[in-house]
Write a protein that holds these residues in place. Structure first.
Motif, PDB file in Angstrom:
ATOM      1  N   THR A  86       0.815  -1.214   0.000  1.00  7.83           N
ATOM      2  CA  THR A  86       0.000   0.000   0.000  1.00  7.83           C
ATOM      3  C   THR A  86       0.851   1.268   0.000  1.00  7.83           C
ATOM      4  OG1 THR A  86      -1.766  -1.188   1.165  1.00  7.83           O
ATOM      5  CG2 THR A  86      -1.903   1.215   1.127  1.00  7.83           C
TER       6      THR A  86
ATOM      7  N   GLY B  65      -0.757  -1.407  -4.939  1.00 10.00           N
ATOM      8  CA  GLY B  65      -2.147  -1.091  -4.632  1.00 10.00           C
ATOM      9  C   GLY B  65      -3.109  -2.243  -4.844  1.00 10.00           C
TER      10      GLY B  65
ATOM     11  N   MET C 219      -5.087  -4.156   2.572  1.00 14.00           N
ATOM     12  CA  MET C 219      -5.993  -3.321   1.781  1.00 14.00           C
ATOM     13  C   MET C 219      -7.252  -4.107   1.441  1.00 14.00           C
ATOM     14  SD  MET C 219      -5.052  -1.191  -1.656  1.00 14.00           S
ATOM     15  CE  MET C 219      -6.304  -0.389  -2.670  1.00 14.00           C
TER      16      MET C 219
ATOM     17  N   PRO D  94      -6.461   3.716  -0.368  1.00 13.74           N
ATOM     18  CA  PRO D  94      -6.655   2.439   0.334  1.00 13.74           C
ATOM     19  C   PRO D  94      -7.625   2.541   1.501  1.00 13.74           C
ATOM     20  CG  PRO D  94      -4.591   3.437   1.003  1.00 13.74           C
ATOM     21  CD  PRO D  94      -5.143   4.312  -0.078  1.00 13.74           C
TER      22      PRO D  94
END
Length: 357
Positions: A153, A227, A269, A286
């Motif tokens: 993240t 991500g 996440m 996130p």
């Protein structure tokens, strides 16, 4: 004895035996019987005081234990602090006067070694307790391209990899990371990244660094890796079009695969606020079990146990110059690097006892 007093002889005793009266010797059986020699013992000096004797015994015990005496340790500690203070003052003086070197990319080696690494090192050693394997696979000299997976993240894995090379390589090599455009658009972060040796993730800069003999780090997954949702942890995303392979082929530098375990769990996440991300200009926003619900406290990463393993290098100096333009070769080498990183990730996950220990 070392402490015995030497008694000086007077003038009469220092003269030769011819000036002394001859001693009579009794004859026994036609032979003269020699008189026994007179042994004069020097007086023994008194024993040292009890405190000095205790110090001597302590020094002997410390020497037997392989340690320095307490006084020597205190002196060494004082000298060490004095040197640190003197070094710190010299560092500040160079900062104020501008008497320090920065390369064409903005890299400040002295600031990185003495300040930036010192700030990140407690997180590396105490919080994530990073274990490093295969550091010998990074060559001691010449250029090398370290290719690693990307996750977490926030890009803390890149910083931990940089400290791992800096603190563990026997040749004290420095890792120059290739960073995304967003890093150099953020205030403060831009300056710190430049000072720490990061540069824009483009083929031109990477090739120049490799030709200068630098160790360059790249994470081809980019934002797709960092991500990705927690459900896809440790599943490598696409490695782009193989631009890093073409750069390594042009420079003739070896490719060192690197696998990082532990970063996936620092910010699990579970969601992505895409609308908010577009408004802020971020690639993702996130949502984790703690963020944004706990505010700034939710930005504290979980203290997972990390392992960073550098794999066997893939040599590229045996290919002809035109190989950098061969798309099939780039695809094969890219897939080879990706598969080696993925296989090592699975191997490390099987060996891991716990996420936190």
């Amino acid at each position: 004895m070392a402490d015995a007093k030497v008694i000086p002889f007077d003038d009469d005793r220092s003269r030769g035996s011819a000036q002394r009266p001859a001693r009579r010797r009794a004859a026994v059986g036609g032979r003269r019987k020699a008189e026994p020699a007179v042994v004069r013992e020097a007086p023994v000096s008194p024993l040292p005081a009890q405190s000095k004797d205790g110090e001597r015994r302590g020094a002997v015990r410390a020497a037997d234990a392989g340690q320095e005496p307490l006084a020597a340790q205190e002196t060494a500690g004082t000298v060490g602090w004095e040197r640190r203070i003197a070094g710190g003052l010299a560092f500040l003086r160079r900062r104020v006067t501008g008497d320090y070197e920065v390369d064409e990319f903005g890299y400040d080696k002295e600031l990185t070694d003495q300040v930036l690494m010192s700030m990140v090192r407690p997180l590396y050693e105490k919080y994530f307790r990073v274990e490093v394997k295969g550091i010998e696979n990074i060559p001691s000299e010449g250029g090398a391209l370290v290719v690693a997976n990307h996750s977490g993240t926030l890009p803390l894995d890149g910083l931990m990899m940089q400290v791992a090379v800096h603190d563990n390589h026997p040749a004290n090599r420095h890792l120059r990371l290739l960073a995304a455009d967003l890093v150099f658009m953020l205030p403060v972060v831009n300056e710190l990244a430049r000072k720490a040796g990061h540069t824009l993730a483009c083929a031109e800069d990477a090739e120049r660094l490799l030709q200068r003999g630098e160790v360059v780090g790249v994470m081809p997954e980019g934002f797709k890796g960092i991500g990705k949702p927690f459900s896809d942890r440790y599943k490598l995303q696409r490695f782009g079009r193989g631009g890093f392979v073409s750069t390594a082929l042009r420079a003739g530098a070896p490719i060192v695969p690197c696998s990082i375990v532990g970063a996936e769990e620092i910010y699990p996440m579970i969601g992505n606020a895409k609308t908010l991300a577009r408004l802020l200009g971020f690639p993702y926003f996130p949502i984790t079990p703690t963020f944004p619900w706990l505010g700034p406290l939710g930005a504290v990463p979980l203290p997972t146990k990390w392992t960073i393993q550098f794999g066997e290098p893939i040599q590229t100096n045996g290919y002809p110059p035109e190989a950098a333009e061969d798309p099939m070769l780039m695809f094969n080498l890219t897939d080879q690097v990706r598969e080696q990183i993925q296989h090592t990730l699975y191997k490390l996950l099987v060996q891991r006892r716990s996420v936190f220990f």
